[in-house]
Design a protein around this motif. Structure first.
Motif, PDB file in Angstrom:
ATOM      1  N   VAL A  48       0.828  -1.208   0.000  1.00 20.67           N
ATOM      2  CA  VAL A  48       0.000   0.000   0.000  1.00 20.67           C
ATOM      3  C   VAL A  48       0.864   1.260   0.000  1.00 20.67           C
ATOM      4  O   VAL A  48       0.335   2.375   0.032  1.00 20.67           O
ATOM      5  N   LYS A  49       2.162   1.098  -0.028  1.00 24.34           N
ATOM      6  CA  LYS A  49       3.059   2.246   0.048  1.00 24.34           C
ATOM      7  C   LYS A  49       2.798   3.207  -1.105  1.00 24.34           C
ATOM      8  O   LYS A  49       2.806   2.823  -2.276  1.00 24.34           O
ATOM      9  N   GLY A  50       2.526   4.445  -0.748  1.00 23.65           N
ATOM     10  CA  GLY A  50       2.284   5.469  -1.753  1.00 23.65           C
ATOM     11  C   GLY A  50       0.891   5.454  -2.344  1.00 23.65           C
ATOM     12  O   GLY A  50       0.552   6.316  -3.159  1.00 23.65           O
ATOM     13  N   LYS A  51       0.038   4.503  -1.962  1.00 19.59           N
ATOM     14  CA  LYS A  51      -1.312   4.412  -2.500  1.00 19.59           C
ATOM     15  C   LYS A  51      -2.242   5.378  -1.759  1.00 19.59           C
ATOM     16  O   LYS A  51      -2.070   5.636  -0.558  1.00 19.59           O
ATOM     17  N   SER A  52      -3.233   5.891  -2.455  1.00 20.50           N
ATOM     18  CA  SER A  52      -4.174   6.846  -1.860  1.00 20.50           C
ATOM     19  C   SER A  52      -5.444   6.114  -1.440  1.00 20.50           C
ATOM     20  O   SER A  52      -6.039   5.377  -2.231  1.00 20.50           O
ATOM     21  N   ILE A  53      -5.848   6.327  -0.191  1.00 24.94           N
ATOM     22  CA  ILE A  53      -6.979   5.596   0.372  1.00 24.94           C
ATOM     23  C   ILE A  53      -7.917   6.566   1.082  1.00 24.94           C
ATOM     24  O   ILE A  53      -7.497   7.354   1.931  1.00 24.94           O
ATOM     25  N   LEU A  54      -9.186   6.494   0.727  1.00 27.49           N
ATOM     26  CA  LEU A  54     -10.239   7.298   1.341  1.00 27.49           C
ATOM     27  C   LEU A  54     -11.031   6.403   2.287  1.00 27.49           C
ATOM     28  O   LEU A  54     -11.437   5.298   1.910  1.00 27.49           O
ATOM     29  N   ILE A  55     -11.261   6.883   3.530  1.00 30.02           N
ATOM     30  CA  ILE A  55     -12.021   6.102   4.509  1.00 30.02           C
ATOM     31  C   ILE A  55     -13.125   6.978   5.078  1.00 30.02           C
ATOM     32  O   ILE A  55     -12.862   8.062   5.606  1.00 30.02           O
ATOM     33  N   LEU A  56     -14.375   6.502   4.961  1.00 29.82           N
ATOM     34  CA  LEU A  56     -15.534   7.206   5.500  1.00 29.82           C
ATOM     35  C   LEU A  56     -16.011   6.469   6.740  1.00 29.82           C
ATOM     36  O   LEU A  56     -16.274   5.267   6.689  1.00 29.82           O
ATOM     37  N   ALA A  68      -9.170   2.533  13.064  1.00 26.34           N
ATOM     38  CA  ALA A  68      -8.025   1.649  13.303  1.00 26.34           C
ATOM     39  C   ALA A  68      -7.363   1.272  11.986  1.00 26.34           C
ATOM     40  O   ALA A  68      -6.125   1.190  11.890  1.00 26.34           O
ATOM     41  N   LEU A  69      -8.170   1.060  10.955  1.00 28.46           N
ATOM     42  CA  LEU A  69      -7.640   0.738   9.635  1.00 28.46           C
ATOM     43  C   LEU A  69      -6.777   1.872   9.096  1.00 28.46           C
ATOM     44  O   LEU A  69      -5.705   1.625   8.519  1.00 28.46           O
ATOM     45  N   ALA A  70      -7.215   3.111   9.286  1.00 28.91           N
ATOM     46  CA  ALA A  70      -6.446   4.260   8.809  1.00 28.91           C
ATOM     47  C   ALA A  70      -5.056   4.283   9.442  1.00 28.91           C
ATOM     48  O   ALA A  70      -4.039   4.522   8.762  1.00 28.91           O
ATOM     49  N   ARG A  71      -5.003   4.028  10.739  1.00 32.67           N
ATOM     50  CA  ARG A  71      -3.713   4.016  11.439  1.00 32.67           C
ATOM     51  C   ARG A  71      -2.812   2.903  10.910  1.00 32.67           C
ATOM     52  O   ARG A  71      -1.616   3.119  10.654  1.00 32.67           O
ATOM     53  N   VAL A  72      -3.387   1.691  10.730  1.00 34.65           N
ATOM     54  CA  VAL A  72      -2.600   0.551  10.254  1.00 34.65           C
ATOM     55  C   VAL A  72      -2.048   0.816   8.859  1.00 34.65           C
ATOM     56  O   VAL A  72      -0.863   0.581   8.580  1.00 34.65           O
ATOM     57  N   LEU A  73      -2.896   1.309   7.965  1.00 35.85           N
ATOM     58  CA  LEU A  73      -2.463   1.544   6.581  1.00 35.85           C
ATOM     59  C   LEU A  73      -1.442   2.676   6.491  1.00 35.85           C
ATOM     60  O   LEU A  73      -0.518   2.621   5.677  1.00 35.85           O
ATOM     61  N   HIS A  74      -1.627   3.689   7.338  1.00 35.65           N
ATOM     62  CA  HIS A  74      -0.653   4.798   7.333  1.00 35.65           C
ATOM     63  C   HIS A  74       0.718   4.305   7.772  1.00 35.65           C
ATOM     64  O   HIS A  74       1.753   4.711   7.210  1.00 35.65           O
ATOM     65  N   GLN A  75       0.743   3.407   8.748  1.00 34.07           N
ATOM     66  CA  GLN A  75       2.013   2.839   9.204  1.00 34.07           C
ATOM     67  C   GLN A  75       2.706   2.040   8.104  1.00 34.07           C
ATOM     68  O   GLN A  75       3.929   1.886   8.117  1.00 34.07           O
ATOM     69  N   GLY A  77       2.659   3.001   4.992  1.00 30.08           N
ATOM     70  CA  GLY A  77       3.102   3.927   3.948  1.00 30.08           C
ATOM     71  C   GLY A  77       2.021   4.440   3.022  1.00 30.08           C
ATOM     72  O   GLY A  77       2.321   5.112   2.024  1.00 30.08           O
ATOM     73  N   ALA A  78       0.753   4.151   3.334  1.00 30.13           N
ATOM     74  CA  ALA A  78      -0.332   4.637   2.480  1.00 30.13           C
ATOM     75  C   ALA A  78      -0.637   6.101   2.783  1.00 30.13           C
ATOM     76  O   ALA A  78      -0.375   6.608   3.881  1.00 30.13           O
ATOM     77  N   ARG A  79      -1.198   6.797   1.809  1.00 36.04           N
ATOM     78  CA  ARG A  79      -1.663   8.182   1.967  1.00 36.04           C
ATOM     79  C   ARG A  79      -3.157   8.133   2.258  1.00 36.04           C
ATOM     80  O   ARG A  79      -3.924   7.641   1.436  1.00 36.04           O
ATOM     81  N   ILE A  80      -3.540   8.649   3.428  1.00 32.95           N
ATOM     82  CA  ILE A  80      -4.892   8.444   3.925  1.00 32.95           C
ATOM     83  C   ILE A  80      -5.661   9.762   4.045  1.00 32.95           C
ATOM     84  O   ILE A  80      -5.133  10.761   4.549  1.00 32.95           O
ATOM     85  N   GLU A  81      -6.906   9.740   3.594  1.00 34.30           N
ATOM     86  CA  GLU A  81      -7.884  10.771   3.937  1.00 34.30           C
ATOM     87  C   GLU A  81      -9.031  10.072   4.629  1.00 34.30           C
ATOM     88  O   GLU A  81      -9.658   9.168   4.062  1.00 34.30           O
ATOM     89  N   ILE A  82      -9.306  10.466   5.889  1.00 37.31           N
ATOM     90  CA  ILE A  82     -10.357   9.817   6.657  1.00 37.31           C
ATOM     91  C   ILE A  82     -11.330  10.869   7.161  1.00 37.31           C
ATOM     92  O   ILE A  82     -10.923  11.932   7.645  1.00 37.31           O
ATOM     93  N   TYR A  83     -12.621  10.583   7.032  1.00 36.39           N
ATOM     94  CA  TYR A  83     -13.679  11.509   7.430  1.00 36.39           C
ATOM     95  C   TYR A  83     -14.596  10.821   8.426  1.00 36.39           C
ATOM     96  O   TYR A  83     -15.114   9.731   8.165  1.00 36.39           O
ATOM     97  N   LEU A  84     -14.805  11.473   9.577  1.00 34.83           N
ATOM     98  CA  LEU A  84     -15.762  11.000  10.568  1.00 34.83           C
ATOM     99  C   LEU A  84     -17.038  11.824  10.421  1.00 34.83           C
ATOM    100  O   LEU A  84     -17.028  13.031  10.672  1.00 34.83           O
ATOM    101  N   PHE A  85     -18.125  11.182  10.015  1.00 40.10           N
ATOM    102  CA  PHE A  85     -19.394  11.888   9.846  1.00 40.10           C
ATOM    103  C   PHE A  85     -20.089  11.977  11.212  1.00 40.10           C
ATOM    104  O   PHE A  85     -21.041  11.256  11.514  1.00 40.10           O
ATOM    105  N   GLY A  86     -19.564  12.848  12.017  1.00 40.56           N
ATOM    106  CA  GLY A  86     -20.042  13.047  13.374  1.00 40.56           C
ATOM    107  C   GLY A  86     -18.926  13.675  14.192  1.00 40.56           C
ATOM    108  O   GLY A  86     -17.854  14.013  13.669  1.00 40.56           O
ATOM    109  N   ASP A  87     -19.165  13.821  15.475  1.00 41.57           N
ATOM    110  CA  ASP A  87     -18.177  14.414  16.372  1.00 41.57           C
ATOM    111  C   ASP A  87     -17.539  13.322  17.223  1.00 41.57           C
ATOM    112  O   ASP A  87     -18.214  12.356  17.606  1.00 41.57           O
TER     113      ASP A  87
END
Length: 593
Positions: A48-56, A68-75, A77-87
């Motif tokens: 996943v190194k250098g790959k772009s991943i969107l997580i909703l 948790a997935l965002a943290r694992v994938l970032h470790q 080497g993936a490039r992550i954008e994660i959005y929490l639809f809430g607070d």
């Protein structure tokens, strides 16, 4: 076979995993994240190194899996954008723990996009027209919004989120990556985990990763269509906890077919009489091809002998087209109908069979055919598969299902101890010896079921499972179970996803096959495979219900191979039969590994 659980049963498994086995729920969430990460890594070619991943993400545990997935994938080497639809303040428990962890390492600055960018409570309409319009620019887009927890349709506030997600992009000019993979965690958001209903607003996935056990919406159409490829990941919940749940719904697995094939594998001293004898009654002057396809498919299944019994009027047609290894005999006719003594004339041959298939291509208006089918069913000592034309003779009000025709099977020895056998033990013994296997499509099943009330267990009221317009209601599973139990039969209900019902109440969903199988002749091919498999099962003393599950799985798999080779438009039933060789080779390769 793997159990299909309700969302409540799955929560109970999670609870008991923690309470009885001391496995923290937070560890289960971490295991789930790593399981999804492994699937994503495989989908992206091993890294996943250098790959772009969107997580909703939503505010519940599904969103916690996503964080948790965002943290694992970032470790990794993936490039992550994660959005929490809430607070974050609205999240609880393990989900809150993982969002707090993520917040410590992620950036909320827009300039951090391309590294690990975390946005909380975005304005949905704004998101739809910005990042939502760019879904197609990511290598992977992950749906971790609602999972199995949804019990009502998505709020209209979310209407446009699935819209841009499902389209991947708003125009070809905006999409830089046509291979964007959409992945849902547990169940595509918007679906109800425990229902066959499909809400108008829901996500569609190319791949769905569910945990420990599939849910109904993962395996039954129409909601299962939104899952794409289904992957069931084990995350640490003990299998015995899953098996202890009350659910009687299962999904067939490759290992069911693999185990059956291993038990019936060829040995150095095998010969035809040890491999089973399939006896097939099929064909008519107008439908000789049905007999040909049944006979050829049975012979390809690994059985030792296949005999075709056909009306005299079509013997030449059948004999000239069937493969030479199939024996063709004549079902005598008189004055254009099968003769009244046909059963007596052929009884010796019938008694030599290990399984009998009746129906494909038979002339249903022939009174001699009806008489012959009735005698076979009522005097059976081996499994009988009833397909196509022969199913007409089971229709109410005077159908065969209403006759007390239960002869002692070859492998059942009735003793005084038999009185103490449980209902399940009796059902299993009967299934091994003289099972009755019915293989209707939906229209045939509706006719069979029309008189269900007359044959229902005393004191029970049949569940109303028919729509006014004459099609099955959404609960096909309940209909199949009710029918199989009430009539002591194995029911193979053909359709988009074949359902297999057992007299003991189990229902199995078959996941293989495709719409290319919905062409003429594929029912005959399946019937022939069932005849061949059950004949072998009798010789090797294998449970017939397990055998039917394996046969349907293999037949569907052959259809999937044919689709890859020829495409749905071109593939024929004969292609599917020939692809059995490829399927058996695939299982041989698995065993060699």
């Amino acid at each position: 076979m793997r159990k299909v659980l309700t969302s409540a049963e799955m929560r109970e498994v999670d609870r008991l995993t923690t309470e009885k086995y001391g496995i923290p729920s937070l560890l289960l969430m971490e295991n789930a994240a790593h399981a999804v990460a492994r699937v994503i890594t495989e989908k992206l070619g091993g890294s996943v190194k250098g790959k772009s991943i969107l997580i909703l993400c939503g505010k519940g545990n599904n969103g916690g899996d996503g964080s948790a997935l965002a943290r694992v994938l970032h470790q990794e080497g993936a490039r992550i954008e994660i959005y929490l639809f809430g607070d974050i303040e609205e999240t609880k428990g393990d989900a809150r723990t993982n969002f707090d962890r993520l917040q410590q390492t992620a950036s909320t600055e827009y300039t951090a996009k391309g590294n690990l960018y975390f946005e909380v409570d975005p304005l949905i309409d704004y998101w739809v027209h910005t990042t939502g319009a760019e879904v197609g620019d990511f290598d992977i887009a992950v749906d971790a919004l609602f999972g199995t927890g949804l019990t009502r349709p998505l709020d209209t506030l979310y209407r446009n989120v699935p819209y841009v997600w499902n389209r991947r992009y708003t125009s070809p000019d905006l999409c830089q990556n046509e291979g964007t993979i959409r992945l849902s965690i547990d169940v595509p958001s918007g679906l109800f985990a425990d229902s066959e209903l499909v809400p108008e607003i829901h996500f569609e996935a190319d791949t769905t990763v569910t945990f420990s056990a599939p849910k109904l919406a993962n395996v039954l159409p129409p909601p299962s269509r939104a899952n794409g490829e289904l992957i069931i990941a084990d995350i640490g919940s003990p299998r015995e906890l899953i098996d202890e749940q009350k659910s009687q719904l299962y999904v067939a697995e490759a290992k069911d077919a693999e185990n059956w094939l291993r038990r019936t594998e060829f040995s150095s001293d095998d010969y035809k009489n040890r491999r089973g004898h399939a006896f097939i009654v099929a064909g008519s002057e107008d439908y000789s091809g049905a007999a040909v396809m049944c006979g050829n498919a049975a012979m390809r299944s690994g059985v030792g002998l296949t005999t075709l019994l056909v009306p005299t009027s079509c013997k030449i047609e059948v004999a000239s087209r069937v493969i030479p290894e199939v024996i063709v005999r004549t079902l005598g006719e008189k004055d254009g109908e099968v003769s009244s003594d046909a059963f007596a004339v052929n009884e010796e041959s019938i008694r030599q069979a290990d399984s009998i298939l009746v129906g494909p291509g038979l002339k249903v208006t022939d009174r001699g055919v009806e008489r012959f089918v009735r005698e076979i069913v009522e005097n059976r000592t081996v499994p009988v598969i009833v397909d196509a034309g022969a199913l007409w003779f089971f229709n109410p009000p005077d159908g065969l299902l209403h006759k007390p025709a239960r002869k002692q099977g070859r492998n059942i020895h009735v003793t005084k101890e038999s009185d103490h056998m449980s209902r399940q033990d009796i059902a299993l013994a009967h299934a091994r010896a003289c099972a009755l296997v019915l293989t209707p499509h939906e229209g045939e099943f509706l006719r069979l079921r029309a008189g269900q009330g007359e044959n229902h267990p005393v004191g029970e009221t049949p569940t109303p499972l028919l729509r006014k317009e004459g099609s099955l209601k959404e609960d096909r599973v309940a209909a199949v179970r009710e029918f199989a139990v009430a009539n002591d039969v194995i029911l193979v209900l053909k359709g988009e996803r074949v359902l297999i019902g057992s007299p003991d109440g189990r229902v199995v969903v078959n996941p293989t096959g495709n719409s290319g199988l919905g062409k003429a002749g594929n029912g005959d091919t399946l019937a022939g495979i069932l005849a061949g498999f059950t004949a072998q099962a009798v010789k090797f003393e294998i449970d017939i219900f397990e055998t039917v599950v394996a046969a349907v799985y293999v037949a569907g798999m052959a259809g999937d191979v044919a689709e890859k080779k020829y495409g749905k438009r071109v593939m024929t039933a004969s292609d599917v039969r020939e692809c059995l060789a490829d399927v058996f080779s695939l299982f041989d390769d698995r065993e060699a590994e």
